[in-house]
Design a protein around this motif. Structure first.
Motif, mmCIF file in Angstrom:
data_model
loop_
_atom_site.group_PDB
_atom_site.id
_atom_site.type_symbol
_atom_site.label_atom_id
_atom_site.label_comp_id
_atom_site.label_asym_id
_atom_site.label_seq_id
_atom_site.Cartn_x
_atom_site.Cartn_y
_atom_site.Cartn_z
ATOM 1 N N HIS A 1 0.839 -1.206 0.000
ATOM 2 C CA HIS A 1 0.000 0.000 0.000
ATOM 3 C C HIS A 1 0.869 1.248 0.000
ATOM 4 N N LEU A 2 1.891 1.255 0.865
ATOM 5 C CA LEU A 2 2.799 2.412 0.918
ATOM 6 C C LEU A 2 3.528 2.600 -0.406
ATOM 7 N N GLY A 3 3.961 1.489 -0.981
ATOM 8 C CA GLY A 3 4.663 1.573 -2.257
ATOM 9 C C GLY A 3 3.796 2.182 -3.343
ATOM 10 N N LEU A 4 2.515 1.795 -3.372
ATOM 11 C CA LEU A 4 1.597 2.354 -4.362
ATOM 12 C C LEU A 4 1.366 3.851 -4.125
ATOM 13 N N LEU A 5 1.257 4.243 -2.841
ATOM 14 C CA LEU A 5 1.065 5.668 -2.529
ATOM 15 C C LEU A 5 2.256 6.492 -2.991
ATOM 16 N N ILE A 6 3.454 5.979 -2.740
ATOM 17 C CA ILE A 6 4.665 6.713 -3.127
ATOM 18 C C ILE A 6 4.797 6.770 -4.641
ATOM 19 N N LEU A 7 4.533 5.654 -5.303
ATOM 20 C CA LEU A 7 4.602 5.636 -6.765
ATOM 21 C C LEU A 7 3.599 6.607 -7.370
ATOM 22 N N TYR A 8 2.379 6.623 -6.805
ATOM 23 C CA TYR A 8 1.378 7.565 -7.313
ATOM 24 C C TYR A 8 1.828 9.007 -7.095
ATOM 25 N N ALA A 9 2.399 9.295 -5.922
ATOM 26 C CA ALA A 9 2.838 10.662 -5.633
ATOM 27 C C ALA A 9 3.868 11.135 -6.654
ATOM 28 N N ILE A 10 4.821 10.278 -6.968
ATOM 29 C CA ILE A 10 5.848 10.644 -7.956
ATOM 30 C C ILE A 10 5.231 10.791 -9.344
ATOM 31 N N GLY A 11 4.341 9.866 -9.681
ATOM 32 C CA GLY A 11 3.696 9.939 -10.991
ATOM 33 C C GLY A 11 2.825 11.167 -11.152
ATOM 34 N N SER A 12 2.064 11.520 -10.112
ATOM 35 C CA SER A 12 1.213 12.707 -10.201
ATOM 36 C C SER A 12 2.057 13.970 -10.277
ATOM 37 N N ALA A 13 3.184 13.996 -9.547
ATOM 38 C CA ALA A 13 4.078 15.157 -9.611
ATOM 39 C C ALA A 13 4.661 15.319 -11.010
ATOM 40 N N ALA A 14 5.048 14.198 -11.612
ATOM 41 C CA ALA A 14 5.593 14.251 -12.976
ATOM 42 C C ALA A 14 4.529 14.731 -13.966
ATOM 43 N N ALA A 15 3.282 14.296 -13.764
ATOM 44 C CA ALA A 15 2.203 14.728 -14.648
ATOM 45 C C ALA A 15 1.969 16.228 -14.536
ATOM 46 N N VAL A 16 2.009 16.760 -13.300
ATOM 47 C CA VAL A 16 1.816 18.198 -13.097
ATOM 48 C C VAL A 16 2.955 18.981 -13.755
ATOM 49 N N LEU A 17 4.185 18.516 -13.561
ATOM 50 C CA LEU A 17 5.333 19.198 -14.172
ATOM 51 C C LEU A 17 5.233 19.179 -15.697
ATOM 52 N N TRP A 18 4.825 18.073 -16.237
ATOM 53 C CA TRP A 18 4.697 17.967 -17.692
ATOM 54 C C TRP A 18 3.647 18.937 -18.208
ATOM 55 N N SER A 19 2.490 18.986 -17.537
ATOM 56 C CA SER A 19 1.436 19.908 -17.981
ATOM 57 C C SER A 19 1.870 21.364 -17.830
ATOM 58 N N MET A 20 2.666 21.675 -16.793
ATOM 59 C CA MET A 20 3.179 23.033 -16.624
ATOM 60 C C MET A 20 4.039 23.456 -17.802
ATOM 61 N N SER A 21 4.806 22.512 -18.335
ATOM 62 C CA SER A 21 5.704 22.838 -19.455
ATOM 63 C C SER A 21 4.934 23.213 -20.712
ATOM 64 N N TRP A 22 3.689 22.752 -20.835
ATOM 65 C CA TRP A 22 2.887 23.110 -22.016
ATOM 66 C C TRP A 22 2.595 24.602 -22.062
ATOM 67 N N PHE A 23 2.531 25.217 -20.875
ATOM 68 C CA PHE A 23 2.153 26.630 -20.787
ATOM 69 C C PHE A 23 3.290 27.509 -20.269
ATOM 70 N N ASN A 24 4.509 26.957 -20.252
ATOM 71 C CA ASN A 24 5.706 27.695 -19.823
ATOM 72 C C ASN A 24 5.607 28.214 -18.387
ATOM 73 N N VAL A 25 4.865 27.507 -17.543
ATOM 74 C CA VAL A 25 4.774 27.875 -16.131
ATOM 75 C C VAL A 25 5.947 27.241 -15.394
ATOM 76 N N GLY A 26 6.661 28.037 -14.614
ATOM 77 C CA GLY A 26 7.815 27.530 -13.874
ATOM 78 C C GLY A 26 8.987 27.189 -14.770
ATOM 79 N N GLU A 27 9.128 27.934 -15.847
ATOM 80 C CA GLU A 27 10.146 27.620 -16.850
ATOM 81 C C GLU A 27 11.567 27.698 -16.290
ATOM 82 N N GLY A 28 11.829 28.667 -15.388
ATOM 83 C CA GLY A 28 13.178 28.835 -14.886
ATOM 84 C C GLY A 28 13.468 28.093 -13.596
ATOM 85 N N ALA A 29 12.509 27.336 -13.088
ATOM 86 C CA ALA A 29 12.681 26.658 -11.799
ATOM 87 C C ALA A 29 13.480 25.372 -11.960
ATOM 88 N N ASP A 30 14.052 24.910 -10.862
ATOM 89 C CA ASP A 30 14.787 23.650 -10.841
ATOM 90 C C ASP A 30 13.778 22.508 -10.937
#
Length: 361
Positions: A200-229
């Protein structure tokens, strides 16, 4: 038929009550947002410091902090200790703002600054008229010159209204709530054990990383946070997602399906007071305190600082997120390790038992 009518009536009454409460809550938090002790800086001297401080703090809108130099004042803005400041030591007064800290605060500072400068100009003109003093061209230019404003940390061109943070928070909250409810229904199909808890913990952590990657990817479509690390942003978004999903999953593990209301609470209540659209200092005290101590509020502040204020300290925001994530995950792990008191058998086990019984007969 009677029971159906009663049920339908109950559903309608509950729906109307929820709508009434949410409407009252939303309007109470944001229909007349006003600043409460908004921290601002002042660089002046002698009696002028006392006069301006008294004037700005008269209605409780601002909390004025004195600075010894323009460099110290702008550094405080970059570290997000203050929202802006006024320098009265030069030939012309200078206002410093930070639009990235909150468009509403920057607008308020500009409006207040312009009003004060116009008032001072009117007082000077009145004094000169009473003294029948002739005004030189240089004096006239100085009096009619528009106030100078410097945006120390401006918003990027692709996010002129500064609303991106609110959208990102809503996406993480809703997605995390749905994921927690889904995993909560999936995991119980196996018997309680430490292996189930780790899975259960492993799935929660995997989902957290996956959702974060999805948010970052969608941000790149609109140049939001372009200069951030990108790595730092991935870690922060992952922590926000895990704080939401972990704490919701922990509530589900403790009290059952009703625990999913925690995730709904984050989405319906937490996003409004997160500080994304309405700054904490513009909220009632209750909303400000609660918002800053929810995953949504701590997450918004951590993301804003990471995107626009790299010199700001975000340790307190990360601590709040970590506590939600760790406590929620520990509850999930412990409830899975505890013995199954009811000796309940999962759906998988029931299926195997039925097949074995059929084969033996």
């Amino acid at each position: 038929m009677t029971s159906f009518r009663r049920f339908a009536l109950a559903v309608c009454v509950v729906g109307m009550l929820v709508q009434l409460l949410l409407t009252a809550y939303y309007l109470g938090m944001g229909h007349k947002a006003a600043p409460h002790h908004l921290p601002v800086g002042l660089l002046a001297g002698g009696e002028q410091t006392e006069q301006v401080t008294t004037m700005l703090e008269a209605e409780g809108k601002f909390e004025v902090r004195d600075f010894g130099s323009a460099g110290a004042l702008t550094t405080a803005i970059q570290e997000r200790d203050i929202y802006g400041g006024l320098d009265l030591t030069g030939d012309q007064p200078m206002l410093y703002v930070a639009s990235a800290a909150g468009a509403s605060a920057a607008t308020l500072l500009r409006t207040t600054y312009t009003t004060v400068m116009q008032q001072q100009t009117a007082n000077k003109l009145t004094a000169l008229a009473e003294d029948s003093t002739e005004i030189t061209v240089a004096q006239a230019k100085a009096l009619i010159t528009p106030p100078s404003v410097t945006d120390v940390v401006p918003l990027p061109a692709d996010d002129v209204n500064g609303v991106s943070l609110g959208f990102l928070t809503q996406a993480l909250s809703l997605g995390g709530s749905i994921a927690s409810m889904g995993l909560g229904r999936l995991i119980p199909k196996a018997r309680r054990s430490w292996k189930r808890g780790v899975a259960h913990l492993g799935l929660l952590i995997l989902y957290a990383i996956g959702s974060a990657a999805a948010v970052l990817w969608s941000m790149s479509w609109f140049n939001v946070g372009e200069g951030a690390d990108r790595t730092e942003m991935l870690l922060i978004f992952s922590l926000i997602s895990l704080a939401i999903t972990g704490s919701t999953a922990g509530a589900v593990a403790l009290i059952g399906p009703a625990g999913a209301l925690v995730g709904i609470f984050y989405f319906t209540i937490g996003t409004v007071i997160s500080g994304a659209s309405i700054l904490p200092e513009f909220l009632p005290t209750f909303g400000r305190v609660l918002g800053e101590n929810l995953p949504t509020g701590a997450g918004v502040q951590a993301v804003r600082d990471n995107l626009y204020f790299p010199d700001a300290a975000i340790g307190s925001h990360l601590l709040v997120l970590t506590l939600y994530a760790v406590i929620g995950c520990l509850i999930v792990l412990i409830t899975n390790i505890l013995p199954n008191r009811g000796d309940r058998t999962s759906e998988i086990d029931l299926g195997i038992t039925e097949k074995a019984t059929s084969a033996s007969s």
